[in-house]
Design a protein around this motif. Sequence first.
Motif, PDB file in Angstrom:
ATOM      1  N   ALA A  29      92.344  63.269 -89.488  1.00 50.02           N
ATOM      2  CA  ALA A  29      91.634  64.033 -87.340  1.00 50.02           C
ATOM      3  C   ALA A  29      91.077  62.315 -86.980  1.00 50.02           C
ATOM      4  O   ALA A  29      91.523  62.346 -85.736  1.00 50.02           O
ATOM      5  N   VAL A  30      90.148  62.513 -87.436  1.00 54.71           N
ATOM      6  CA  VAL A  30      88.880  61.579 -86.981  1.00 54.71           C
ATOM      7  C   VAL A  30      89.539  60.297 -86.642  1.00 54.71           C
ATOM      8  O   VAL A  30      89.218  59.023 -85.432  1.00 54.71           O
ATOM      9  N   GLY A  31      89.466  59.599 -87.926  1.00 53.64           N
ATOM     10  CA  GLY A  31      90.201  57.932 -87.508  1.00 53.64           C
ATOM     11  C   GLY A  31      91.845  57.492 -86.558  1.00 53.64           C
ATOM     12  O   GLY A  31      91.884  56.340 -86.169  1.00 53.64           O
ATOM     13  N   VAL A  32      92.164  58.649 -86.581  1.00 53.25           N
ATOM     14  CA  VAL A  32      93.461  58.454 -85.808  1.00 53.25           C
ATOM     15  C   VAL A  32      93.699  57.862 -84.413  1.00 53.25           C
ATOM     16  O   VAL A  32      94.132  57.835 -83.870  1.00 53.25           O
ATOM     17  N   LEU A  33      92.377  58.646 -84.243  1.00 52.02           N
ATOM     18  CA  LEU A  33      91.552  58.529 -82.762  1.00 52.02           C
ATOM     19  C   LEU A  33      91.779  56.333 -82.476  1.00 52.02           C
ATOM     20  O   LEU A  33      91.250  55.791 -82.943  1.00 52.02           O
ATOM     21  N   PRO A  34      92.421  56.210 -81.435  1.00 56.14           N
ATOM     22  CA  PRO A  34      92.057  55.319 -80.433  1.00 56.14           C
ATOM     23  C   PRO A  34      90.724  54.261 -81.146  1.00 56.14           C
ATOM     24  O   PRO A  34      89.719  54.549 -80.735  1.00 56.14           O
ATOM     25  N   GLY A  35      91.032  53.046 -81.490  1.00 53.58           N
ATOM     26  CA  GLY A  35      89.333  52.433 -81.814  1.00 53.58           C
ATOM     27  C   GLY A  35      88.689  52.564 -82.714  1.00 53.58           C
ATOM     28  O   GLY A  35      86.963  52.483 -83.012  1.00 53.58           O
ATOM     29  N   ILE A  36      88.764  53.780 -83.555  1.00 54.67           N
ATOM     30  CA  ILE A  36      88.098  54.706 -84.670  1.00 54.67           C
ATOM     31  C   ILE A  36      88.145  54.187 -85.960  1.00 54.67           C
ATOM     32  O   ILE A  36      89.600  54.697 -86.345  1.00 54.67           O
ATOM     33  N   GLY A  37      88.324  53.042 -86.939  1.00 49.71           N
ATOM     34  CA  GLY A  37      87.922  53.098 -87.743  1.00 49.71           C
ATOM     35  C   GLY A  37      86.967  53.796 -88.868  1.00 49.71           C
ATOM     36  O   GLY A  37      86.562  54.542 -88.594  1.00 49.71           O
ATOM     37  N   PRO A  38      87.102  53.881 -90.391  1.00 49.39           N
ATOM     38  CA  PRO A  38      86.306  54.435 -91.183  1.00 49.39           C
ATOM     39  C   PRO A  38      84.701  54.738 -91.325  1.00 49.39           C
ATOM     40  O   PRO A  38      84.459  55.750 -91.551  1.00 49.39           O
ATOM     41  N   ALA A  39      84.395  53.545 -90.430  1.00 49.12           N
ATOM     42  CA  ALA A  39      82.952  53.198 -90.266  1.00 49.12           C
ATOM     43  C   ALA A  39      82.319  54.094 -89.848  1.00 49.12           C
ATOM     44  O   ALA A  39      81.649  55.517 -90.085  1.00 49.12           O
ATOM     45  N   MET A  40      83.118  54.413 -88.431  1.00 43.87           N
ATOM     46  CA  MET A  40      82.819  55.046 -87.477  1.00 43.87           C
ATOM     47  C   MET A  40      82.772  56.861 -87.497  1.00 43.87           C
ATOM     48  O   MET A  40      82.408  57.665 -87.676  1.00 43.87           O
ATOM     49  N   THR A  41      84.253  56.869 -88.548  1.00 39.14           N
ATOM     50  CA  THR A  41      84.380  58.180 -88.579  1.00 39.14           C
ATOM     51  C   THR A  41      83.005  58.836 -90.241  1.00 39.14           C
ATOM     52  O   THR A  41      82.937  59.856 -89.265  1.00 39.14           O
ATOM     53  N   LEU A  42      82.911  57.783 -90.900  1.00 41.22           N
ATOM     54  CA  LEU A  42      81.737  58.491 -91.697  1.00 41.22           C
ATOM     55  C   LEU A  42      80.559  58.552 -90.390  1.00 41.22           C
ATOM     56  O   LEU A  42      79.789  59.963 -90.668  1.00 41.22           O
ATOM     57  N   ALA A  43      80.238  57.849 -89.957  1.00 42.30           N
ATOM     58  CA  ALA A  43      78.876  58.018 -88.915  1.00 42.30           C
ATOM     59  C   ALA A  43      79.148  59.746 -88.507  1.00 42.30           C
ATOM     60  O   ALA A  43      78.669  59.885 -88.246  1.00 42.30           O
ATOM     61  N   LEU A  44      80.271  59.618 -87.895  1.00 40.53           N
ATOM     62  CA  LEU A  44      79.990  60.269 -86.874  1.00 40.53           C
ATOM     63  C   LEU A  44      80.577  61.743 -87.452  1.00 40.53           C
ATOM     64  O   LEU A  44      79.948  63.275 -87.261  1.00 40.53           O
ATOM     65  N   LEU A  45      80.892  61.959 -88.849  1.00 40.41           N
ATOM     66  CA  LEU A  45      80.930  63.423 -89.859  1.00 40.41           C
ATOM     67  C   LEU A  45      79.951  63.702 -90.416  1.00 40.41           C
ATOM     68  O   LEU A  45      79.932  64.285 -91.095  1.00 40.41           O
ATOM     69  N   PHE A  46      78.890  62.629 -90.747  1.00 39.86           N
ATOM     70  CA  PHE A  46      77.190  62.336 -91.857  1.00 39.86           C
ATOM     71  C   PHE A  46      77.198  63.578 -91.618  1.00 39.86           C
ATOM     72  O   PHE A  46      76.304  64.452 -92.568  1.00 39.86           O
ATOM     73  N   PRO A  47      76.830  64.320 -90.401  1.00 41.16           N
ATOM     74  CA  PRO A  47      75.643  65.436 -90.085  1.00 41.16           C
ATOM     75  C   PRO A  47      76.482  66.450 -90.957  1.00 41.16           C
ATOM     76  O   PRO A  47      75.338  67.477 -91.119  1.00 41.16           O
ATOM     77  N   ILE A  48      78.196  67.247 -90.665  1.00 39.90           N
ATOM     78  CA  ILE A  48      78.204  67.897 -91.638  1.00 39.90           C
ATOM     79  C   ILE A  48      77.951  68.179 -92.733  1.00 39.90           C
ATOM     80  O   ILE A  48      78.306  69.461 -93.728  1.00 39.90           O
ATOM     81  N   THR A  49      77.293  66.952 -93.634  1.00 39.98           N
ATOM     82  CA  THR A  49      77.431  67.077 -95.110  1.00 39.98           C
ATOM     83  C   THR A  49      75.952  68.034 -95.014  1.00 39.98           C
ATOM     84  O   THR A  49      75.215  67.805 -96.846  1.00 39.98           O
ATOM     85  N   TYR A  50      74.986  67.611 -94.162  1.00 39.72           N
ATOM     86  CA  TYR A  50      73.510  68.000 -94.318  1.00 39.72           C
ATOM     87  C   TYR A  50      73.125  69.256 -95.365  1.00 39.72           C
ATOM     88  O   TYR A  50      71.963  69.911 -96.400  1.00 39.72           O
ATOM     89  N   THR A  51      74.095  70.356 -94.991  1.00 39.22           N
ATOM     90  CA  THR A  51      74.016  71.993 -95.291  1.00 39.22           C
ATOM     91  C   THR A  51      74.593  72.074 -97.540  1.00 39.22           C
ATOM     92  O   THR A  51      75.217  72.938 -97.576  1.00 39.22           O
ATOM     93  N   VAL A  52      75.505  71.129 -97.280  1.00 39.22           N
ATOM     94  CA  VAL A  52      76.134  70.691 -98.519  1.00 39.22           C
ATOM     95  C   VAL A  52      75.641  70.081 -99.459  1.00 39.22           C
ATOM     96  O   VAL A  52      74.729  69.521 -99.828  1.00 39.22           O
ATOM     97  N   PRO A  53      75.790  71.419-100.973  1.00 40.52           N
ATOM     98  CA  PRO A  53      75.198  70.264-102.414  1.00 40.52           C
ATOM     99  C   PRO A  53      76.070  68.681-102.302  1.00 40.52           C
ATOM    100  O   PRO A  53      76.926  68.693-102.321  1.00 40.52           O
ATOM    101  N   VAL A  54      75.288  68.198-103.220  1.00 40.94           N
ATOM    102  CA  VAL A  54      75.441  67.355-103.252  1.00 40.94           C
ATOM    103  C   VAL A  54      76.510  66.200-103.804  1.00 40.94           C
ATOM    104  O   VAL A  54      77.282  65.711-102.814  1.00 40.94           O
ATOM    105  N   ASP A  55      77.224  66.520-104.400  1.00 37.78           N
ATOM    106  CA  ASP A  55      77.984  66.443-105.107  1.00 37.78           C
ATOM    107  C   ASP A  55      79.361  66.823-104.537  1.00 37.78           C
ATOM    108  O   ASP A  55      80.256  66.000-104.304  1.00 37.78           O
ATOM    109  N   SER A  56      79.504  68.317-103.486  1.00 39.42           N
ATOM    110  CA  SER A  56      80.211  68.811-102.645  1.00 39.42           C
ATOM    111  C   SER A  56      80.750  67.747-101.496  1.00 39.42           C
ATOM    112  O   SER A  56      81.695  67.364-101.228  1.00 39.42           O
ATOM    113  N   ALA A  57      79.501  67.091-101.322  1.00 41.17           N
ATOM    114  CA  ALA A  57      78.995  66.216 -99.762  1.00 41.17           C
ATOM    115  C   ALA A  57      79.618  64.811-100.135  1.00 41.17           C
ATOM    116  O   ALA A  57      80.399  64.664 -99.919  1.00 41.17           O
ATOM    117  N   LEU A  58      79.913  64.244-101.626  1.00 45.83           N
ATOM    118  CA  LEU A  58      80.398  63.265-101.859  1.00 45.83           C
ATOM    119  C   LEU A  58      81.459  63.433-102.033  1.00 45.83           C
ATOM    120  O   LEU A  58      82.348  62.478-101.699  1.00 45.83           O
TER     121      LEU A  58
END
Length: 503
Positions: A29-58
């Motif tokens: 959903a984020v990667g399909v937006l114009p000009g946004i690649g995988p790196a920016m997608t990961l950077a933008l969505l990184f905060p949502i993994t803060y409260t998730v267990p490590v194996d689930s986050a990876l």
Amino acid sequence: MDLFLDGLMNALTPENLLYAVVGVLLGTAVGVLPGIGPAMTLALLFPITYTVPVDSALIMFAGIYYGGMYGGSTTSILLNTPGESSSVVTAIEGNQMAKRGRAAQALATAAIGSFVAGTIATALLVLFAPKVSSAVVQLGAPSYFAILLLALVAVSAVLGSSKMRGFIALFLGLAIALVGTSTGQARLTFGSPLLADGIDVVVVAVAIFAIGEALWVAAHLRRRPLQVIPVGRPWMDRKDWGRSWKPWLRGTAFGFPFGALPAGGAEVPTFLSYITERRLTKHPEEFGKGAIEGVAGPEAANNASAAGTMVPLLAIGLPTTATAAIMLNAIQSYGIQPGPQLFDNEPALVWTLLASLFVANTLLLVLNLPLAPIWAKLLRVPRPYLYAGILFFASLGAYSVSFEPFDLALLLVLGFLGVAMRRFGLPVLPLIVGVILGPSLENQLTQALALSGGEVSTLWSEPVAKVVYTVLVLALVAMAVAAVRGRAARRGASTVEKEEVSA
């Protein structure tokens, strides 16, 4: 094999499977937006993994990783807007196919090719990553320093419109990495205690990618709605399958080795794949007008390269792409250090991550083939609203790193740096890699000199270090010779033009 099966069972638990599905959907959903690649997608969505267990986050990150890559190919095909440099080749033929009313076939061969290449490359990753880690465990600080130095030079030299611009971007990244008091002495903190711990790489990545892109687009925004090409039903007939399966395999063969090499990246194998398919095709008249081989091969090479980058990331702790750099930071945020000891210290976690790549790759195909028309509708959002949302999530992500308003000001300053880099054609990847590898490079240098009592000769005391330095010197000489020849050729061409005009 038992460890891999255990990891697969862990990845397939209902909870982790749910995280994988969420990761694939969010990444696409984020990667399909114009000009946004995988790196920016990961950077933008990184905060949502803060409260998730490590194996689930990876596991979620694996889904976001592959989802973001597929989203980038979608924008390349539909809008001729690559989200990253490795998607440029896909746009050449993919957008022409879309203009000919074959967007569905282009999206389908990209998705299936990504699945085939990703599956084969991930299997190779499972086979080779442990062997690489067991081999490099014998390396000392001098060898690591040499490898890191080669990676920095290679990444900077192969990207951008000129090698000079690549090195400028690298030095900017290294300068940002110097900020802080990690050595016990304040460097580039300008007397601010908020900079004592340095600048978090998430803030840098979000600023350079998201803020820089949003401000750049805002400066060049055309006040009209974005035109979207209808996608239709993603299906391929027998002829399309016949013309695609060989390019998928050849693209995989190009992509994985380059991805596994330090600074290999996906740009070179995607271009090699495109050139190969153009030479081997039985339909040369279609190239440049929408040849399906020109989409199948490069997309397979791109995804195989993405799996290949996990080899140096997990086995050596060396990120060779901006996306891998973000993943490295995500893993390190849980107190886990990728490298030779990872497979021994965290076997359950690393094998779960490898198994989750298979799961995410399969989910990507199952979910996104029928959902392709929906992703295209997201592109109907007017760009002002689109980038307003990007700015909001980017600011939220930067603030959530340490919950300091200062980070928002830092985000804006670095965002303007991202705009300036785009304005002057500076590649982003060397800067990000410089921020990530700069501290590691300094630590290995300090350790090597400390163990030898300050003897500089220790830096080339190991056989691996000598080989790496030899390769580095040969590469620099080759670049210098190529630059001199290119300059001479341009001078000769200009002289001929002048003589023709005078005649």
